[in-house]
Design a protein around this motif. Structure first.
Motif, short mmCIF file in Angstrom:
data_model
loop_
_atom_site.label_atom_id
_atom_site.label_comp_id
_atom_site.label_asym_id
_atom_site.label_seq_id
_atom_site.Cartn_x
_atom_site.Cartn_y
_atom_site.Cartn_z
N TYR A 286 -12.60 -11.60 5.80
CA TYR A 286 -12.05 -12.58 6.74
C TYR A 286 -10.52 -12.57 6.78
CZ TYR A 286 -11.01 -15.87 2.91
OH TYR A 286 -10.51 -16.47 1.80
N LYS A 287 -9.88 -11.98 5.75
CA LYS A 287 -8.42 -11.92 5.72
C LYS A 287 -7.87 -10.67 6.40
CE LYS A 287 -7.96 -14.24 1.21
NZ LYS A 287 -7.40 -14.08 -0.16
N ARG A 288 -8.69 -9.66 6.54
CA ARG A 288 -8.16 -8.36 6.99
C ARG A 288 -7.77 -8.39 8.46
NH1 ARG A 288 -12.46 -6.23 3.65
NH2 ARG A 288 -13.72 -5.70 5.47
N PRO A 289 -6.70 -7.68 8.82
CA PRO A 289 -6.29 -7.60 10.23
C PRO A 289 -7.40 -7.02 11.09
CG PRO A 289 -4.56 -6.76 8.80
CD PRO A 289 -5.77 -6.96 7.93
N ARG A 290 -7.60 -7.62 12.25
CA ARG A 290 -8.57 -7.08 13.21
C ARG A 290 -7.93 -5.99 14.07
NH1 ARG A 290 -11.05 -9.13 9.96
NH2 ARG A 290 -12.67 -10.72 10.11
N ARG A 291 -6.61 -6.01 14.13
CA ARG A 291 -5.89 -4.96 14.86
C ARG A 291 -4.79 -4.42 13.96
NH1 ARG A 291 -4.73 -8.93 19.83
NH2 ARG A 291 -6.81 -9.05 20.77
N LEU A 292 -4.66 -3.11 13.94
CA LEU A 292 -3.58 -2.45 13.19
C LEU A 292 -2.87 -1.49 14.13
CD1 LEU A 292 -2.02 -1.61 10.64
CD2 LEU A 292 -3.87 0.01 10.16
N LEU B 8 -6.77 -1.80 2.59
CA LEU B 8 -6.95 -3.22 2.86
C LEU B 8 -8.38 -3.66 2.57
CD1 LEU B 8 -4.89 -3.59 6.16
CD2 LEU B 8 -4.26 -4.41 3.89
N THR B 9 -9.35 -2.80 2.90
CA THR B 9 -10.75 -3.11 2.63
C THR B 9 -10.99 -3.30 1.14
OG1 THR B 9 -11.48 -1.89 4.59
CG2 THR B 9 -13.12 -2.27 2.86
N GLU B 10 -10.30 -2.49 0.35
CA GLU B 10 -10.44 -2.58 -1.10
C GLU B 10 -9.79 -3.83 -1.67
OE1 GLU B 10 -8.90 -0.10 -5.05
OE2 GLU B 10 -8.90 0.86 -3.07
N ARG B 11 -8.71 -4.30 -1.05
CA ARG B 11 -7.87 -5.34 -1.64
C ARG B 11 -8.05 -6.73 -1.05
NH1 ARG B 11 -5.58 -0.50 -2.07
NH2 ARG B 11 -4.17 -0.01 -3.84
N LEU B 12 -8.59 -6.82 0.16
CA LEU B 12 -8.69 -8.13 0.83
C LEU B 12 -10.11 -8.43 1.27
CD1 LEU B 12 -5.55 -8.07 3.19
CD2 LEU B 12 -5.83 -9.41 1.10
N ALA B 13 -10.47 -9.71 1.18
CA ALA B 13 -11.76 -10.15 1.71
C ALA B 13 -11.81 -9.89 3.21
CB ALA B 13 -11.97 -11.63 1.42
N LEU C 17 0.82 -1.21 0.00
CA LEU C 17 0.00 0.00 0.00
C LEU C 17 0.86 1.26 0.00
CD1 LEU C 17 -2.75 -1.01 2.61
CD2 LEU C 17 -2.97 -0.94 0.12
N PRO C 18 0.39 2.33 -0.63
CA PRO C 18 1.16 3.58 -0.64
C PRO C 18 1.45 4.08 0.78
CG PRO C 18 -0.66 3.69 -2.20
CD PRO C 18 -0.86 2.45 -1.40
N THR D 52 -1.93 7.19 6.63
CA THR D 52 -2.42 7.13 8.01
C THR D 52 -3.05 5.76 8.23
OG1 THR D 52 -4.62 7.94 7.43
CG2 THR D 52 -2.94 9.61 7.96
N ALA D 53 -3.40 5.49 9.49
CA ALA D 53 -4.08 4.23 9.79
C ALA D 53 -5.37 4.13 8.99
CB ALA D 53 -4.35 4.13 11.28
N ALA D 54 -6.07 5.26 8.84
CA ALA D 54 -7.34 5.24 8.12
C ALA D 54 -7.14 4.92 6.64
CB ALA D 54 -8.04 6.59 8.28
N THR D 55 -6.12 5.51 6.00
CA THR D 55 -5.90 5.23 4.57
C THR D 55 -5.44 3.79 4.37
OG1 THR D 55 -3.58 5.99 4.61
CG2 THR D 55 -5.29 7.64 4.15
N VAL D 56 -4.66 3.26 5.32
CA VAL D 56 -4.22 1.87 5.23
C VAL D 56 -5.41 0.93 5.35
CG1 VAL D 56 -2.93 0.07 6.44
CG2 VAL D 56 -1.86 2.28 5.97
#
Length: 468
Positions: A433-439, A426-431, A393-394, A418-422
């Motif tokens: 169930y794959k996305r981190p629950r904590r960042l 991730l929401t755009e690129r990953l399903a 990610l950028p 920022t955390a929000a842009t990251v």
């Protein structure tokens, strides 16, 4: 390669392999460059002088020596002198804390310790100016025939004690001589990887000494200084480092044309495809990749960047896949004081890396750590995929994703990320169930002394607390 190295018969090898494999050559041949050229005659003289000092401190054939110097001429001379004296040399990274050093000395019990005395250079120097101290230590002779003892990087937990014999080191040097794309006699290695660890130790120092390739650290560990080292002579130069060092070169604005730059070769972590493309687009030279371990050295390479992310096994090694794990042929266990069949058994070293071997080409693809495969709600998640997506990610400078009760990500960001842009990326690129629950966004990602990202959850949790 003719080495004249005979079997050690259970004892540490004597001076023959040092003289015949590493120090042989014409007196005037420049083999190192550190503040000025160092030819073979000068290096042999330095080694002889250090050997006398070590002997005076009580080091004998079959003895044990701990070396905790930063990369420097003093480090090189004492390392070769210890081996030439027939001793086992324990390599301790100079960046260890006094507490860590004391634990290591208690654990390994060397008879002589070489430590920094006066250091006359700043921390950015790639090769330090050091006046070392040599002192007896209440230890014991070498208990094994290993010429070198190293501690694993500790990126995933406590360090392991790893031993390699002189014959094993010579075999790795021989592998390098047969890999297509390595620096050739008369060329240069601009080395950024630490010579205390296996990539810089064997891939630069020992191979360079044997093959007649000049080993040249930059004056400072900055992008501009690395390019100045490349430009300093007309002979072809290969830059050898880890993925972290790609950022140093990527930070250089409008780098000059460098016809001497032959390639950059990295070892350690996998290089994301976007990072590789950015480097090759800027410098127009191959970005080679190497896969290896402290336990065995170089395992597989792709020095022309032709098969990324796949690699070709190094000559003399066999790599197989069993149960999703990559195993490497190794005749004996490299672990000292550890009998663990889940790490080595029946001539096979368990890498604990997930991967695949193409049955038609033999090419090896490393897919990340074996423990990166987890189940979330009955669905398989590859943490390596999540980490690669996050790292691509950028604005993401570095990232680690692990399973710590839930999928948890740690990232170092550069503005304007920022955390929000990251999270949006991730929401755009990953399903879901794959996305981190904590960042957790950290000011700087913890790294080992070799520059690898730390994956120990305890260390990362602490860094997250301290970063708040």
């Amino acid at each position: 390669m003719t080495t004249g190295l005979a079997a050690t018969g259970g004892a540490v090898a004597g001076p023959e392999w040092v003289d015949e494999v590493l120090l042989r050559g014409a007196d005037g041949d420049v083999c190192l460059h550190a503040g000025g050229p160092v030819d073979r005659r000068a290096l042999r003289s330095m080694v002889a002088e250090r050997q006398e000092r070590l002997t005076a401190a009580g080091l004998r054939p079959g003895g044990s020596l701990a070396l905790r110097l930063p990369p420097s001429l003093a480090y090189v001379a004492n390392l070769l002198a210890g081996w030439r004296a027939g001793a086992q040399v324990v390599l301790l990274d100079h960046r260890l804390t006094p507490y860590e050093v004391d634990l290591a000395l208690e654990r390994l019990a060397p008879q002589v310790v070489v430590a920094p005395g006066r250091v006359r250079s700043n921390p950015l120097r790639a090769f330090a100016e050091v006046e070392e101290t040599v002192a007896p230590h209440p230890g014991r002779p070498a208990a094994t025939p290993h010429a070198v003892i190293q501690l694993s990087s500790g990126s995933t937990g406590p360090s392991k004690v790893i031993g390699r014999t002189a014959a094993d080191l010579v075999a790795e040097i021989d592998r390098y001589t047969r890999i297509d794309g390595v620096p050739l006699p008369g060329e240069r290695i601009v080395v950024l990887a630490s010579m205390v660890h296996v990539l810089g130790l064997v891939g630069a120092l020992l191979y360079g000494l044997h093959a007649g390739v000049q080993v040249r650290p930059p004056e400072r560990l900055t992008g501009d200084s690395v390019l100045e080292a490349v430009a300093a002579e007309a002979t072809p130069a290969t830059v050898l480092g880890v993925p972290f060092h790609i950022g140093l070169l990527a930070s250089v604005v409008d780098p000059p044309a460098l016809p001497q730059l032959k390639r950059m070769t990295t070892g350690g972590e996998l290089v994301p495809a976007a990072t590789a493309a950015a480097f090759t687009g800027k410098y127009r030279v191959p970005l080679g990749n190497m896969w290896g371990m402290t336990e065995v050295g170089v395992i597989a390479t792709d020095l022309f960047g032709e098969h990324r992310p796949a690699l070709t096994p190094a000559p003399g090694l066999e790599v197989v896949e069993r149960g999703g794990e990559l195993l490497v042929s190794r005749p004996e266990s490299p672990y000292v004081g550890l009998a663990d069949p889940t790490r080595w058994a029946d001539g096979w070293l368990h890498t604990r890396d997930a991967g695949a071997v193409d049955p038609s080409t033999g090419l090896v693809t490393v897919k990340g750590r074996l423990d990166s495969q987890i189940s979330v709600g009955g669905l398989k998640v590859d943490l390596t995929e999540v980490e690669a997506t996050l790292g691509g990610l950028p604005g993401v400078v570095a990232a680690v994703v692990l399973h710590d009760e839930v999928v948890t990500a740690y990232a170092e960001l550069a503005e304007p990320a920022t955390a929000a842009t990251v999270e949006a990326g991730l929401t755009e690129r990953l399903a879901a169930y794959k996305r981190p629950r904590r960042l957790h966004v950290l000011p700087a990602m913890p790294r080992t002394t070799t520059g690898k990202l730390v994956r120990d959850p305890t260390v990362l949790r602490r860094a997250a607390r301290e970063g708040k």
